[in-house]
Write an enzyme that holds these catalytic residues in place. Structure first.
Site, PDB file in Angstrom:
ATOM      1  CB  SER A 202      44.509  41.418  54.602  1.00 51.92           C
ATOM      2  OG  SER A 202      44.887  41.990  53.588  1.00 51.92           O
ATOM      3  CG  HIS A 204      43.035  42.807  49.808  1.00 56.50           C
ATOM      4  ND1 HIS A 204      42.686  41.691  48.786  1.00 56.50           N
ATOM      5  CD2 HIS A 204      43.848  42.158  50.440  1.00 56.50           C
ATOM      6  CE1 HIS A 204      43.729  40.601  49.123  1.00 56.50           C
ATOM      7  NE2 HIS A 204      44.494  40.782  49.939  1.00 56.50           N
ATOM      8  CB  CYS A 328      46.436  23.355  37.951  1.00 54.41           C
ATOM      9  SG  CYS A 328      44.776  23.686  37.963  1.00 54.41           S
TER      10      CYS A 328
END
Length: 401
Positions: A202, A204, A328
């Site tokens: 990828s 980025h 979370c």
């Protein structure tokens, strides 16, 4: 009012586009806007730019340009490799092998295929996150069509024995795919020497633009088209090419490969300095991932009696961008599947922190982060009755998993 200093320590999530990359891209948004499929000169020039980028990227992993297929990023590349291989080789079998610590782009794709009648074996890893090669070989069956194991883990930084896995796959006549999103241009990759049949990367993650990636597909691998509707990417992935993204990705890959040794040496120095300070100065902290076989920029710890979300919020208040292995932050109460897979109990896995440096991270940045971390961890533990009780019962002790 003085502007708050920002220290970016989340380079595993995304990276800024380098000025040289942006400079290479800009003309393709304006005067060089032609569709590469056109027959006039501004289109043929862009087609040449795409061809040059494909060839350059091929050299970074030791292959030729016809094996490089541009995509929208790592997640698409993972989906394409796994789904298309499953479809193309289903007459041979419907069994796939992967690990419990893969990126969700792999895990969720495998779960989707299970609903379509495929069987997936999810391999265990050891306490450092490394695949057991004997378990892998035992898992191979006559109907196994694909093994997908990530090159390096995006959370804990552990580097897998990719060449050995590739050799096993080749010996058994099974396709081997690796998600190399975190490893690409940070670790040397040779797809032939490592017996890799498909590889995802990828833009980025390497100071290139978002929305661009590639899938390497070895010549001869029977992979179906992923997007229908045009002849682009040799009729395997339809859609007008993202020329600025492709050009930028290639320039980023060129820079990162050219400076790989120097960049990673700087990252390792800062990484090891941070790890040493945290282990020496913050009690009840556990380093996650293999100490030696590790991405050069990855620091991942669990801090006992700490919630990762609180840690991130307070670090952000000091201008420090980091991430937690715990989910979370996305609204889930479940800790990281990677940390559970390496054997951490829920209550410890919840207190995880990932810091990922770059070649631009200075020692001053690192020391500021560790100093801030010491202060924040102490503050959060001061508010924890569980920590107070633990200290009373275990005076002079230190935390080991």
């Amino acid at each position: 009012m003085m502007e708050k200093k920002i220290i970016y320590m989340d380079n595993a999530a995304t990276t800024p586009v380098k000025p040289e990359v942006l400079k290479a891209m800009l003309p393709y948004f304006t005067e060089k806007f032609g569709n590469p499929s056109g027959i006039y000169s501004i289109s043929s020039d862009n087609r040449s730019a795409v061809d040059d980028a494909r060839a350059l990227i091929g050299t970074t992993i030791g292959t030729t340009p016809e094996n490089i297929y541009f995509t929208a990023g790592g997640s698409e590349s993972d989906n394409w490799a796994i789904k298309a291989a499953a479809e193309a080789y289903r007459d041979k079998g419907k069994h796939i092998i992967t690990t419990k610590i893969e990126h969700h782009a792999v895990l969720h794709t495998c779960q989707y295929l299970e609903k379509c009648g495929y069987e997936v074996t999810y391999l265990d890893v050891d306490e450092n996150g490394i695949v057991d090669l004997e378990q892998l070989e035992r898992a191979i069956r006559p109907d196994t069509i694909l093994i997908s194991v990530m090159f390096a883990n995006n959370e804990i930084g552990t580097v897998e024995p990719i060449a050995e896995i590739g050799k096993i796959a080749k010996e058994h006549g099974v396709l081997f795919h690796t998600d190399a999103v975190q490893a690409y241009t940070r670790l040397p990759i040779d797809v032939d020497a490592m017996h890799i049949d498909m590889l995802s990367a990828s833009g980025h993650k390497i100071n290139g633009p978002k929305g661009i990636g590639f899938l390497y597909i070895r010549k001869g691998v029977k992979i179906r088209s992923f997007v229908h509707g045009g002849a682009q990417e040799r009729a395997r992935r339809a859609g007008t090419e993202n020329v600025p993204g492709i050009v930028g990705f290639a320039r980023a890959a060129e820079l990162a490969t050219e400076h790989m040794e120097a960049y990673t040496a700087k990252e390792r120095k800062v990484r090891d300095h941070m790890i040493a300070r945290i282990e020496a100065e913050i009690p009840y902290a556990r380093l996650n991932g293999d100490r030696e076989r590790r991405l050069p920029n990855n620091v991942n710890f669990c801090f006992r009696f700490i919630e990762g979300e609180s840690l991130l919020i307070l670090l952000d208040g000091k201008g420090i961008c980091a991430s937690s292995g715990s989910a979370c932050t996305s609204g889930s109460l479940d800790p990281s599947h990677v940390l559970l897979a390496i054997g951490l109990p829920h209550e410890i896995a919840h207190g995880s922190l990932r810091l990922t440096v770059s070649e631009d991270t200075t020692m001053e940045d690192a020391d500021y982060v560790v100093d801030s971390l010491k202060e924040i961890v102490a503050h959060l533990r001061d508010m924890s009755p569980l920590y107070e009780d633990f200290v009373k019962k275990n005076r002079g002790d230190s935390y080991v998993q």
